[in-house]
Write a protein that holds these residues in place. Structure first.
Motif, short mmCIF file in Angstrom:
data_model
loop_
_atom_site.label_atom_id
_atom_site.label_comp_id
_atom_site.label_asym_id
_atom_site.label_seq_id
_atom_site.Cartn_x
_atom_site.Cartn_y
_atom_site.Cartn_z
N VAL A 119 0.61 -1.50 -0.26
CA VAL A 119 0.33 0.18 0.14
C VAL A 119 0.80 1.30 0.28
N ASP A 120 0.31 2.14 -0.46
CA ASP A 120 1.32 3.84 -0.80
C ASP A 120 1.38 4.20 0.65
N SER A 121 2.90 4.58 0.63
CA SER A 121 3.07 4.34 2.15
C SER A 121 3.28 5.65 2.86
N ARG A 122 2.55 6.49 1.73
CA ARG A 122 2.03 7.93 2.09
C ARG A 122 0.63 8.24 3.16
N LEU A 123 0.02 7.47 2.83
CA LEU A 123 -0.62 6.57 4.04
C LEU A 123 -1.03 6.12 5.14
N SER A 124 0.25 6.22 5.37
CA SER A 124 0.62 4.82 6.42
C SER A 124 0.48 5.18 8.17
N GLU A 177 -7.97 4.44 5.25
CA GLU A 177 -7.23 4.38 3.54
C GLU A 177 -6.68 3.79 3.17
N SER A 178 -5.68 3.73 4.21
CA SER A 178 -5.00 1.87 4.35
C SER A 178 -6.28 1.38 3.44
N ILE A 179 -7.05 0.90 4.95
CA ILE A 179 -7.59 0.17 4.33
C ILE A 179 -8.74 -0.12 2.36
N LEU A 180 -8.82 1.20 2.58
CA LEU A 180 -9.44 1.15 0.71
C LEU A 180 -8.53 0.85 0.12
N SER A 199 7.84 6.95 0.18
CA SER A 199 6.93 7.61 -0.48
C SER A 199 7.91 7.44 -1.25
N LEU A 200 8.94 8.73 -1.40
CA LEU A 200 9.69 9.43 -2.22
C LEU A 200 9.90 8.32 -3.31
#
Length: 318
Positions: free
Chosen positions: A96-101, A106-109, A304-305
């Motif tokens: 999952v996108d690390s920016r949602l950590s 949002e991580s669930i979605l 994220s980078l």
């Protein structure tokens, strides 16, 4: 037998790569990917078709430019996962996108979106997918919720015992403690110490988690990750799973020296401790481990980078 073949007698071997050639060469049971590995693969000439397919997919899905970029990168992650699943018998881990950590909802979605793409686009059941999430409190809670929908999770960037304990208490399917990055931190902070297999702080961390999980009969799978040398791997022989880079798999494959099972389950087991970590207790205990705090933050920033760079590549090819 070479050491890789011997290791497979004690531990399920997982390859830490998105390159199909490495999957075919080392024949692992499972495979893991992360934003850094996805970025490395999508830059390779032989995988440019996946980039083109992802962009076409995003255009068909529609939406504004931001939505198209997100859809394209998600498609790349899933497409590489599909390529790998064609070569292995076990799980593929997709991150999952690390920016949602730090966002549980949002991580669930995002996890549901990835699972639905595997199922609806390719007909791959969720039982073959591990959703990778950073081992923050928010993502541990997300994983606990996702398990109720039969979505298995791999909690990555795990450095502290507090993280490991919270994952077990939340019935997380699998954790990935980062042996090499723990070693890196201690080597940098205490350069005067000579580390070997007996005092390696990354190895000791995984051994502590293994002993705790097995003593208290937790079902969460332990998968040692992020190795810097073969000695670290061999010292954890017997761990549930080990995810290993192609370079170190190559070293194991070229060596025939006998190896031994180092981790063994205790004869006596106990019921789970009744006291479960609260959020405040988790945050306090994790905060007490300076290494874990620094390496978790660093890992999230780096992934994220790499996600940002991947999105720029997609945008450039729109």
């Amino acid at each position: 037998m070479n050491q890789l073949e011997q290791l497979k007698n004690y531990t399920k071997v997982v390859v830490d790569s998105g390159d199909i050639n490495n999957i075919e060469k080392y024949k692992p049971h499972d495979a893991t990917t992360n934003p850094s590995l996805i970025l490395k693969v999508i830059k390779m000439p032989e995988y440019q078709y996946l980039l083109k397919d992802a962009i076409n997919y995003a255009h068909k899905k529609g939406g504004n430019k931001t939505q198209k970029i997100i859809n394209a990168t998600d498609k790349i992650i899933v497409s590489i996962g599909i390529e790998i699943l064609n070569k292995i018998p076990g799980f593929i881990s997709s991150e999952v996108d690390s920016r949602l950590s730090f966002n549980t909802e949002e991580s669930i979605l995002k996890a549901h979106k990835i699972i639905e793409m595997y199922e609806q686009e390719y007909g791959i059941p969720r039982s073959k997918i591990l959703i990778k999430l950073a081992s923050t409190w928010e993502c541990i809670k997300a994983a606990q919720f996702l398990e109720k929908d039969n979505i298995k999770c791999n909690l990555t960037l795990l450095f502290s015992f507090a993280q490991a304990r919270a994952c077990a208490e939340s019935n997380v399917f699998l954790i990935s403690p980062f042996v090499g990055r723990i070693y890196d931190w201690y080597k940098s902070k205490y350069p005067e110490i000579i580390y070997n297999s007996s005092n390696d702080p990354g190895v000791k961390s995984v051994k502590k988690i293994y002993e705790y999980y097995k003593k208290y009969s937790y079902n969460t799978i332990i998968m040692g990750a992020s190795f810097r040398n073969v000695d670290q791997i061999l010292e954890l022989s017997g761990c549930d799973r080990l995810t290993i880079s192609p370079e170190l798999l190559g070293f194991l494959q070229c060596n025939t020296k006998k190896i031994f099972c180092k981790l063994k389950k205790p004869n006596k087991k106990y019921q789970h401790p009744k006291h479960r970590l609260s959020e405040s207790e988790f945050r306090w205990l994790h905060n007490q481990d300076a290494m874990a705090v620094e390496k978790l933050s660093e890992g999230i920033r780096q992934f994220s980078l790499d996600q940002d760079i991947l999105e720029k590549i997609v945008l450039k090819n729109f």
